[in-house]
Scaffold this motif. Structure first.
Motif, mmCIF file in Angstrom:
data_model
loop_
_atom_site.group_PDB
_atom_site.id
_atom_site.type_symbol
_atom_site.label_atom_id
_atom_site.label_comp_id
_atom_site.label_asym_id
_atom_site.label_seq_id
_atom_site.Cartn_x
_atom_site.Cartn_y
_atom_site.Cartn_z
ATOM 1 N N ILE A 250 0.866 -1.198 0.000
ATOM 2 C CA ILE A 250 0.000 0.000 0.000
ATOM 3 C C ILE A 250 0.890 1.232 0.000
ATOM 4 N N ASN A 251 0.663 2.116 -0.954
ATOM 5 C CA ASN A 251 1.555 3.257 -1.132
ATOM 6 C C ASN A 251 0.804 4.482 -1.594
ATOM 7 N N ASN B 30 4.671 4.770 2.819
ATOM 8 C CA ASN B 30 3.945 5.928 3.355
ATOM 9 C C ASN B 30 4.761 6.682 4.387
ATOM 10 N N TRP B 31 4.584 7.993 4.396
ATOM 11 C CA TRP B 31 5.267 8.803 5.401
ATOM 12 C C TRP B 31 4.263 9.745 6.034
ATOM 13 N N SER B 32 4.713 10.368 7.110
ATOM 14 C CA SER B 32 3.907 11.353 7.825
ATOM 15 C C SER B 32 2.555 10.751 8.228
ATOM 16 N N ASN B 33 1.485 11.532 8.069
ATOM 17 C CA ASN B 33 0.174 11.089 8.513
ATOM 18 C C ASN B 33 -0.299 9.811 7.858
ATOM 19 N N ASP B 34 0.067 9.620 6.588
ATOM 20 C CA ASP B 34 -0.421 8.454 5.865
ATOM 21 C C ASP B 34 0.081 7.161 6.498
ATOM 22 N N LEU B 35 1.251 7.194 7.091
ATOM 23 C CA LEU B 35 1.774 6.005 7.759
ATOM 24 C C LEU B 35 1.141 5.851 9.138
#
Lengths: 409, 313
Positions: A175-176, A233-238
């Protein structure tokens, strides 16, 4: 009359003094220092400042301290292009940026064009964090250096280490975020199936930092029944993804690239335990001398992207030492050539530049979240524990055929 | 069946959350005609205040203090900033609140730092409400839904069934007449703005403990909240509830759908052609799920410019 002669004397003095003092080297940090990506941009700038302070503490370049100027690109390529023009006018020799691939795409093109138009007065771009493959692919050029890993390096390291540990399983979900970085991660995950002996049971790309509610995505992941979820994913998405998975009681292992962003571990809580990350450095993977030195200088342990930025400037420092003895004006082409030949010994292993595309060959550290860690994260009792340092030669991928680098001269 | 049930559940709860945030905006627009760009900033402020208070005095105290604090901030903004520019028209109010939003964002970063803060819900709320098809459903999601419903009922009763409601509506429709009847209109406006801000503050205090409290939370919800209000009909409370639920359900179901335009064309035998085209043709619905509210807004604006339940003219 006396006044005039005094002025004449001063003018004459300053004129004759000018050629003696070498021009200082000017470094511009064009980073996301306001707007949504401040948290990342500020960390890159911290790491760069640490490195430059060390250059200056060691006597600077040509006997002059390195000048550093911060430009706020406000998180967008348009503003970055604007700030690049300002940097041009300010006589900046080297620009540094890392928080965004989109901005990197803009800056690397700006630098390339500047160098075509201003032969003899080149600029160079040290990319400390933008990982889009195209930057060392179709957009590659001699004056761009990438001092960070990319999607295939991170995924290769994650897969091989988790395979060895027996924690990968045979069903992997990908998931990306739906842009160059996420797509690179998805492609890299799909490419490693043979090496890791697994099956990709689902892949999804979603909008970048627009989704508040990840529950529907977790429902989708659960339906595919994976053992491991690989995500760039980084920040909020992770954070939101991990929290939603934890809330739903989903039993999967996350393999990530940016789990060490400050705030993540505290917010995710126990949900984070056992999840993996592949990045440039972890305090638990080194002997602690760099960590201590960084803490003494900056007031906190090096975290997230600070180390990789500091290593990039460390490599630059060694390259500068090779050319600065020659005196005279700053010659960026010579610095770039010296940087190509520099192998920087980072606390986790050597970092060298691949001449064909200026991607660095560098170790990738795979760690996992444990309780009672030696270096706790976010004032919790949890933190990262190094599992394996994958050497650069193992993590690296072949040069992309799309890179046609034109060397100077 | 599993997919439909879980998607509906997720969609309804997310919709209720959207309503919780947009209720104050609808109130302020409906009763004062001010399009408040800083509304999502009040939501963020609520979360941060609740975080600061709850780390000292507990979650529930934070939940009470946050709306009160944000409400007072709202009243001050109305009294000392908005009232000054009111005479110059809507554009000035819009610009002022837009500037305010930017200032709040950077101010929050200065005080609380660039990273998400560790704002956690009360441990008594941290359990699974029920289990559907082997998936735990967190109680806190249900709790957020309940808060939103209570908010809707209370607001609706207040505006339609009480004397306060009559005065407020009169102040909006015929301010001079209401003033002639002895009502203090400026105070009414200040209170309405304060109440709207307080609702946003409450929403922030509730949602911030579930979604992380970070300096970008205003940015993330700011736009979608406007979409809710536009789709629902500017100023209509029932309309925003309907629009929130619609958007929640649409986004939730879209995630589970793996169709692309190419699959649709395959029905008429053009699938292979579409796949060779690539680009938009092969983009799956799930990867553009966050775009769907905007498509919905476009559609509503084309077909019913006043919004689903807005009044014309």
């Amino acid at each position: 009359m006396r006044h005039i002669s005094l002025i004449a004397l001063v003018v004459a003095g300053s004129l004759s003094a000018a050629p003696l003092a070498a021009k200082p080297l000017k470094i511009g940090i064009i980073e996301s220092l306001s707007g949504a990506q401040t948290s990342t941009g500020r960390m890159f700038a911290n790491g760069v400042h640490y490195g430059i302070d060390r250059i200056n503490a060691a006597g600077g370049v040509n006997g002059e301290p390195v000048e550093v100027v911060e430009y706020d690109n406000a998180g967008g390529p348009t503003e970055a292009a604007d700030k690049f023009r300002q940097a041009q006018a300010d006589g900046i020799n080297i620009i540094i940026q890392g928080a965004s691939s989109a901005i990197a795409g803009q800056l690397t093109e700006d630098v390339r064009k500047h160098n075509i138009r201003n032969p003899g007065n080149e600029m160079m771009y040290i990319n400390v964090g933008a990982e889009a493959m195209e930057l060392t692919g179709e957009k590659c050029h001699f004056y761009h250096f990438r001092y960070t890993s990319t999607a295939p390096m991170r995924v290769n390291a994650l897969i091989s280490t988790m395979k060895e540990q027996g924690t990968l399983g045979t069903r992997v979900y990908s998931i990306n975020q739906n842009y160059s970085w996420g797509q690179d991660m998805q492609a890299a995950t799909a490419a490693d199936t043979a090496m890791g002996d697994y099956e990709v049971v689902g892949e999804v790309l979603h909008d970048v930092n627009k989704i508040q509610d990840f529950a529907p995505f977790v429902a989708k992941i659960k339906a595919a029944n994976p053992d491991t979820v690989i995500t760039g994913n980084w920040s909020n998405d992770l954070l939101l993804l991990m929290k939603a998975a934890g809330d739903a009681g989903l039993k999967v292992r996350f393999a990530t690239a940016f789990l060490d962003q400050p705030g993540n571990i505290a917010n995710a809580g126990e949900t984070a335990l056992g999840h993996y990350i592949a990045n440039a450095y972890d305090n638990s993977a080194a002997d602690g001398s760099f960590a201590d030195d960084y803490k003494a200088a900056e007031g906190h342990l090096p975290t997230f992207v600070e180390p990789q930025a500091a290593f990039a400037v460390g490599a630059l420092q060694e390259a500068l030492a090779k050319v600065s003895s020659e005196g005279g004006d700053v010659n960026v082409t010579k610095i770039a050539e010296a940087l190509e030949d520099t192998t920087y010994e980072s606390p986790v292993g050597p970092i060298s530049v691949r001449k064909e595309d200026h991607q660095t060959i560098r170790p990738v550290v795979v760690s996992k979240v444990v309780k009672n860690a030696k270096y706790p994260a976010d004032d919790t009792d949890m933190g990262f524990q190094m599992v394996k340092v994958v050497p650069g030669e193992e993590a690296i991928y072949p040069v992309q055929s799309s890179c046609e680098m034109k060397r100077p001269g | 069946m599993e997919f439909y049930l879980i998607s509906t559940l997720n969609g309804v709860i997310y919709g209720l959350l959207l309503f919780m945030v947009s209720a104050g905006l609808t109130l302020i627009f409906g009763m004062m005609g001010v399009l408040n760009f800083a509304h999502a900033s009040f939501y963020m402020l609520g979360a941060y205040v609740a975080y600061a208070v709850s780390s000292a005095a507990g979650f529930w105290v934070g939940l009470l203090v946050a709306p009160a604090f944000v409400g007072i901030v709202g009243m001050l903004v109305e009294r000392f900033l908005l009232r000054r520019v009111h005479a110059f028209g809507h554009a000035h109010e819009l610009l002022l609140t837009f500037g305010l939003a930017l200032i709040v964002e950077e101010a929050v970063k200065l005080v609380f730092g660039d990273f998400p803060v560790n704002y956690q819900m009360a441990d008594t709320l941290r359990f699974a409400a029920f289990t559907v098809y082997g998936t735990d459903y967190p109680f806190y999601r249900v709790f957020m839904g309940i808060v939103a419903i209570v908010m809707f009922v209370a607001l609706w009763l207040l505006l339609s069934r009480t004397r306060i409601g009559i005065v407020v509506r009169a102040a909006e429709r015929l301010p001079q007449m209401a003033e002639a009847l002895g009502h203090n209109i400026p105070v009414v406006f200040t209170s309405v703005f304060g109440a709207g801000a307080a609702l946003a503050g409450l929403a922030g205090a509730v949602a911030g403990a579930f979604y992380p409290t970070n300096p970008n939370m205003a940015l993330e919800l700011g736009v979608i909240v406007f979409v809710v209000v536009v789709v629902g009909g500017l100023g209509s409370l029932q309309g925003s509830l309907l629009a929130s639920l619609l958007i929640g359900l649409f986004s939730s179901f879209a995630v589970g759908i793996d169709w692309s335009a190419a699959d649709l064309l395959a029905l008429v035998g053009l699938g292979d052609w579409a796949r060779t085209m690539g680009g938009l043709m092969t983009m799956q619905v799930s990867s553009i799920s966050a775009t769907i509210p905007f498509a919905l807004m476009l559609l509503v604006l084309l077909v019913r410019p006043a919004g689903l339940m807005g009044e014309r003219g």
